[in-house]
Each structure stands twice: as structure tokens, then as C-alpha cells.
Design an enzyme around this catalytic site. Structure first.
Site, PDB file in Angstrom:
ATOM      1  N   ASN B 126       0.823  -1.088  -0.126  1.00 51.78           N
ATOM      2  CA  ASN B 126       0.213   0.071   0.050  1.00 51.78           C
ATOM      3  C   ASN B 126       0.895   1.345  -0.048  1.00 51.78           C
ATOM      4  O   ASN B 126       1.961   1.331   0.432  1.00 51.78           O
ATOM      5  CB  ASN B 126      -1.013   0.133   1.295  1.00 51.78           C
ATOM      6  CG  ASN B 126      -0.208  -0.130   2.484  1.00 51.78           C
ATOM      7  OD1 ASN B 126       0.681   0.799   2.912  1.00 51.78           O
ATOM      8  ND2 ASN B 126      -0.412  -1.150   3.487  1.00 51.78           N
ATOM      9  N   CYS B 127       0.465   2.281  -0.485  1.00 48.41           N
ATOM     10  CA  CYS B 127       1.051   3.667  -0.642  1.00 48.41           C
ATOM     11  C   CYS B 127       0.123   4.850  -0.756  1.00 48.41           C
ATOM     12  O   CYS B 127       0.723   5.867  -0.722  1.00 48.41           O
ATOM     13  CB  CYS B 127       1.947   3.586  -1.660  1.00 48.41           C
ATOM     14  SG  CYS B 127       1.068   3.206  -3.495  1.00 48.41           S
ATOM     15  N   VAL B 128      -1.335   4.724  -0.858  1.00 47.80           N
ATOM     16  CA  VAL B 128      -2.022   5.592  -1.275  1.00 47.80           C
ATOM     17  C   VAL B 128      -2.345   6.683   0.159  1.00 47.80           C
ATOM     18  O   VAL B 128      -2.521   5.968   1.132  1.00 47.80           O
ATOM     19  CB  VAL B 128      -3.413   5.141  -1.748  1.00 47.80           C
ATOM     20  CG1 VAL B 128      -4.449   6.319  -1.897  1.00 47.80           C
ATOM     21  CG2 VAL B 128      -3.251   4.550  -3.198  1.00 47.80           C
TER      22      VAL B 128
END
Lengths: 349, 311
Positions: B126-128
């Protein structure tokens, strides 16, 4: 730079006029510094100067608020300060309320920086901490030496329009405006220390006191849904393909209003989501999954509802502050009411 | 705002050697396949680099003790029993976390030995809203685990660790938080630290976990971050409860920062205005970029990785 001109508000006690017996002292203007003004003068150094002191009895102020306030505001009109300071009031309740009341009035009328100081449990603190900066002081005049430099430092920052840091850095009573700062230790260490204190039933300070949560009471039911106009509103970010209004994927600064007259179904070719907080693949394939236009059109046809309102309102809830969301809703709710909408289906993601 | 300069936000990544992979997707690549390809490429690159270090002698060796539960209880009968509840983001594309290869949204709340996290048991997908997403680096250097080990045997007995997910369905949230509280009770814990990953929707998981663990008579401290609006005056969390009386915050992610123009950019500026934390016209004419802290990976990390906080 010329010295900052300061007017200082104190009560009858700190002016040396008297205690309770003199609390009816009528608001009065004197030139120069007086009482605690001496300590402020030292702390201001070359940067600022108390040109005038306003003295008012605590009972007089609180029993004649309107008249006393008017008198003080007139003194401010005459003396034209760059900065207004009041107190500090420590734990003196009526003095604290007077300091808060007059600081708020001066800020509102003249738009100049104002500051006061008081003990966190002074009733004036709770009343005014979200309206003006109140430096946190000890509960008695023994705290003067500690309070004055903090008030001066913060006041001069306000005059210079420097960034005001977090309450813990500047020493003001927390005012619900969250301000970032760098703590001494990393968060995990702070958590371990807090847990050790909590388990040992020793005092600890939470970094975020739980606020009162806004609970919305359900509205009265619609009597006859089969004749009602229903609108769709979503925080799931559904927008016409290409996101024409460039609604942000997170922390939205705006909401969209889109016409769906004759739109029977949201398709992959016509609608999409702007929302960055969830897996958008399924909403992009079929935006009805988030904004159920297709189902409501069926309901309309089957006369289960009166009709679907011809406009929908949309934004991205992702990272968008509650305050901003309330602003949006306040605005489009009026539009919905004016358009004769009786009910809204609000979808979130 | 000049008080905050970019290098202060994630100082650790200034000291690390950062290898950046860039990709060009083939046309019409479905998003889930694209994400999986990137994640696997990253892991392959990491494995390749790791292999080079296999026979290198380390500069520093640290020993961590995790005793089997009965032995730990015997060895430290007088120390409070402390656990760590790590919430793992599990909301779908670019919001997933993998534990030994298992997608955490398809897993249930479970126990894990804390030192396994150092070994890479948890992998980020994840990175948002990057500020409060844990990279695999954050997992492998989890500061809550490190700081609990630091006190282990001195002021507390670090008994073990519970990992739980943050699924989007209410039934999942209820099941996972029930399970978290039951496992905490099962381990006879006196206190737990609960770290969140993400914000908004996971605030409900955080508060459910906190409330249910507290209801078992176990003391909690939660680590979160805030979305108080750019001016800091909005309500910070999407859910709250009076039992969450001990909170550590990683700061307000809505604060705006200007990133000065850089001579070299790796990757692309194409999505700078669309990414979470960006907005229309946020690349200025002088080449600087204005974003909310939200856009910067790890800026308000909820493992307590940073010194940033808010009041």
C-alpha cells in the site's frame, strides 16, 4: 522598526487601588505601565512599550458588561495600540472573564493581536480559549514571573505575524486548533512511556483528547415515499468520466453538482470515481455500485418512489476534514431543499 | 510555511541509500495486475540486493528476547504483561498488506512472534495517502517492537504481538476487533499498544479495537494521526470513544508543505495533482510542488516512527 505600542488591561487589585472593597472601580485610562506592567516592560525590552494602562474593577466590569466594554473600546480608539494585553488573571474568576471578554471585543473591533493569561481552571479559560490565545499560568500571582515572558513571546509573534507553534511549545491553553510540532522522542517511545504510566495509574497526558462526537439524530420518516423526490449524494467520489471539476482524490476542496436528466445507468464509459481511498476498480467498472442511479430509475419506473432528483452531489470523503464536509453539505442542502427534494440517499465508501 | 522543511519530515530516508525502480506498463494492463507486477519486481530487487549481503559480517549485532509464554511469565512474575496490536491495512488495491504471502484481508486476527517482523514476515502492498502507510522498511524496523524490547525485562514483560486487519465490511471489522480483544485477554495482558495504519475508515477499526480491549480491563495506548483540515480546526478522527484516553499522534496530515524544485526527478510528475494530498495546479511555475503532508510516504507514520506530533 518603531516600538510596538501596547495597551494593558488590569483590575483594581493589580492597579494597587484595593481588593474586594474597590471591585466597583469604574473603567479608567492611565498613561504608562502600572503594576504587572512593570514586568511586561522589562520583558518587552526595546521591542514594545506599554503606552497606557486601563484599570477596571472586576465587579464593575462583570455587572455592567456592556457599559464597561464600551468604555474600554473607547480607550482603545483613543490610544490606537498595535497590541492589547490583559491580565494575567491567574485563578481570579471575574478577572479572567473580564480579560477574555475584553480581549475578544478588542480583536473583533480593531483586528489587532490580543493576548491574556490565566490558570487552566479559571472559568474564563473555558469560555474564551477557542476565541483568543490564553497563556496557561499558575493559579496565583506567584506565577507572574513565569507567565509574563510567555505572554510577551507569543504576543510579539502575533504582532510580527510569525507562525504560532503548538500549545505545548508556546504555552497557551489548547484551543482545539491542531498544530504540528516535533516532539523530543519518536511516537513509539512516547506510546511505551504513556502505557507504563497508565498501567501504573500515574498521571499521563494524551496527545489528542477525545472530542465530543457529533451524532446526527435520524430525521422524521417520509410519509409517502411513492410520491417523494429522492436525491443521491455521495462521498464516494463518483464523477463524470474525466473528472471535469478536478475534485481531489483526497482532502477535497470542492464538491461536484452533476445533472443526470435522462441518465438511466452509469457506465464505464461515462462515469468514474475520483476517490483515492479505496480500490477504485469496481466503482470505475460500474459507478452505480457507489451511486445507484440504475436502481433508482427502476424504482421510479415501478412507482416505488416519486422521482429521482435530476442532480446529484458528490465529493471524495477521503482525508476531507469534517469541517469542510459540513461546509459543502450546508451549501448543497439548501439547493436540495429549494429544488423540492424530500429525501436524500447518502452513500459512503 | 517555512517552519517545516522537507528533509525533516522523513529524516531516516535521507540517511538510507534509496534505490528507485521505474516502470512503464504495457497498454490496457488491469490495475490489480499492474500492482502485483510492481510489488513482485520490488521484492525481486530486494532479494537480489539482500543476497549480496548474505556473507557480509554486520556492523552491529543486537539480541532480542522473546520467550515462550509460560517461560516469560515465570521469568518476569512482577512485571506488567504488555502486548502489541498491529493493525494492517487491508482495503483492496494499493491498500493491502501481506503476511508470509497471505493477503491480510483474507486472514483473521492472529498471533505472531515480534522478531519475525524484523525478518520480513510483513510486506507492504500500500502507498495511497502515503503519509500513514507503512512501507516494508517501516515494518522491518517497527519502532513499537524495538521500543518495547528496549523496556522488556526492565519495566515490562513484552509478551507478544497480535496482528489484525482493517477490512471494509462491517462484519469483518466486528469479527477482527472481537478477536483482537479475546486474544489480548487470552494472553493475560495488562496493557497493549495499538498502532493504526491509514485513517478515516480504519478509525472505526482502531476505536473498536481500543474499546473492546479496554472492556476486558486491559489498558491501551493507541497510535494514530490526524486529518484536522489545513487550518487544524476540524475534528481529527472519523470515530472516537471516551475509552481512547491515551493517544499518541503522528501529526496533522492536512498541513501543506512546499517541496522546492529539484534538479532531478525520478519517475513522473504526471500524477502529482491527482495523488492523495495533491490538488489542481499544485506544481508552481518555479517548479516547486505544493502538497499536503499526506502525499509524503511515512510523514505521519502511525508506528510512531517519527517525532512529528500535534497539539
Amino acid at each position: 522598526m518603531a516600538k510596538v505600542r501596547v495597551v494593558h488591561y488590569i483590575n483594581q487589585f493589580y492597579a494597587g487601588i484595593g481588593g474586594e472593597e474597590a471591585a466597583g472601580h469604574v473603567a479608567e485610562l492611565r498613561e504608562g505601565a502600572l503594576g504587572p506592567g512593570a514586568a511586561f516592560t522589562v520583558a518587552f525590552g526595546e521591542e514594545a512599550e506599554i503606552t497606557h494602562t486601563i484599570i477596571c474593577g472586576d465587579s464593575y466590569f462583570n455587572e455592567n458588561v456592556d457599559v464597561a466594554k464600551e468604555a474600554v473600546l473607547n480607550f482603545i480608539s483613543q490610544t490606537k495600540p498595535d497590541l492589547f494585553i490583559a491580565g494575567p488573571a491567574f485563578n481570579a474568576g471575574r478577572y479572567g472573564v473580564a480579560c477574555g471578554t475584553i480581549c475578544e471585543a478588542v480583536a473583533e473591533k480593531f483586528g489587532i493581536p490580543v493576548i491574556t493569561g490565566m490558570y487552566a481552571e479559571n472559568p474564563g479559560a473555558d469560555m474564551f480559549k477557542e476565541k483568543i490565545y490564553i497563556v496557561s499560568t499558575k493559579n496565583s500571582a506567584a506565577g507572574m514571573r513565569d507567565a509574563v515572558p510567555k505572554m510577551v513571546k507569543l504576543a510579539l509573534k502575533m504582532v510580527k505575524e510569525d507562525r504560532i507553534g503548538a500549545s505545548i511549545e508556546e504555552g497557551y491553553i489548547p484551543n482545539s486548533r491542531r498544530v504540528n510540532f516535533f516532539d523530543q522522542e519518536r511516537g513509539s517511545k512516547r506510546a511505551v512511556n504513556m502505557l507504563l504510566a497508565k498501567m501504573a495509574e500515574k498521571p499521563f497526558t494524551t496527545e489528542f483528547p477525545m472530542p465530543d462526537f457529533d451524532r446526527v439524530a435520524p430525521n422524521i420518516p417520509i410519509k409517502d415515499i411513492s410520491s417523494a423526490t429522492i436525491a443521491l449524494v455521495t462521498s464516494g467520489g463518483i464523477v463524470p468520466k474525466g473528472n471535469p471539476d478536478r475534485i481531489e482524490s483526497s482532502s477535497a476542496s470542492k464538491y461536484g453538482e452533476y445533472d443526470i436528466t435522462n441518465v438511466m445507468d452509469l457506465t464505464e464509459a461515462t462515469y468514474e470515481t475520483a476517490h483515492g481511498g479505496y480500490d477504485p476498480v469496481y466503482a470505475n467498472q460500474d459507478s452505480d455500485r457507489v451511486l445507484p442511479v440504475d436502481v433508482l430509475r427502476e424504482f421510479e419506473k415501478d412507482k416505488k418512489i416519486g422521482k429521482l432528483h435530476h442532480k446529484f452531489y458528490t465529493t471524495t470523503g477521503n482525508g476531507t476534514s469534517v469541517k469542510k464536509s459540513q461546509e459543502f453539505a450546508l451549501e448543497f442542502s439548501h439547493k436540495l431543499i429549494n429544488d423540492g427534494v424530500q429525501a436524500v440517499i447518502l452513500t459512503s465508501t | 510555511m517555512t517552519w517545516l522543511v522537507p528533509v525533516q519530515i522523513t529524516p531516516r530516508f535521507r540517511k538510507t541509500c534509496n534505490l528507485v525502480l521505474t516502470f512503464t506498463p504495457v497498454q490496457n494492463l488491469p490495475p490489480h495486475d499492474y500492482e502485483a507486477a510492481l510489488r513482485m519486481a520490488g521484492l525481486k530487487a530486494a532479494a537480489y540486493l539482500g543476497e549480496l549481503a548474505r556473507d557480509v559480517s554486520p556492523n552491529e549485532v543486537k539480541t532480542f528476547e522473546t520467550l515462550p509464554i509460560m517461560e516469560g511469565a515465570k521469568k518476569y512474575p512482577d512485571l506488567p504483561r504488555v502486548g502489541y496490536v498491529q493493525m494492517l491495512q487491508s482495503q483492496g488495491l494499493l491498500h493491502d498488506t501481506y503476511v508470509y504471502g497471505v493477503d491480510m484481508k483474507k486472514s483473521i486476527t492472529t498471533l505472531i512472534n515480534p522478531t519475525e517482523i524484523f525478518d520480513g514476515a510483513i510486506i507492504s502492498g500500500n502507498c495511497v495517502s502515503a503519509c500513514d502507510k507503512n512501507t516494508t522498511y517501516h515494518h522491518q524496523n517497527n519502532p513499537v517492537i524495538l521500543d518495547l524490547f528496549e523496556e522488556h525485562g526492565k519495566t515490562l514483560n513484552f509478551v507478544g504481538m497480535i496482528i489484525t486487519n482493517e477490512n471494509v465490511f462491517l462484519a469483518d471489522k466486528e469479527r477482527s476487533s472481537d478477536w483482537t480483544a479475546k486474544l489480548a485477554e487470552y494472553l493475560s495482558l495488562d496493557g497493549v499498544i495499538i498502532s493504526q495504519e491509514g485513517f478515516g475508515n480504519p478509525d472505526t477499526d482502531l476505536i473498536m479495537n481500543c474499546k473492546k480491549v479496554e472492556q476486558k480491563g486491559i489498558k491501551t495506548v493507541i497510535i494514530t494521526d490526524e486529518y484536522a483540515g489545513r487550518d487544524g480546526t476540524s475534528q481529527s478522527l472519523a470515530d472516537v470513544d471516551a475509552s481512547a484516553d491515551a493517544v499518541v499522534t503522528g501529526g496533522n496530515a492536512n498541513e501543506v508543505i512546499t517541496l522546492p524544485k529539484l534538479d532531478k526527478i525520478i519517475g513522473s510528475l504526471d500524477c502529482v495533482d491527482k495523488m492523495a494530498g495533491g490538488f489542481e495546479n499544485n506544481v508552481l511555475s518555479d517548479g516547486s510542488i505544493v502538497v499536503e503532508l499526506q502525499a509524503i510516504i511515512g510523514a505521519t507514520n502511525e508506528l510512531g516512527f517519527n517525532r512529528l506530533s500535534a497539539r
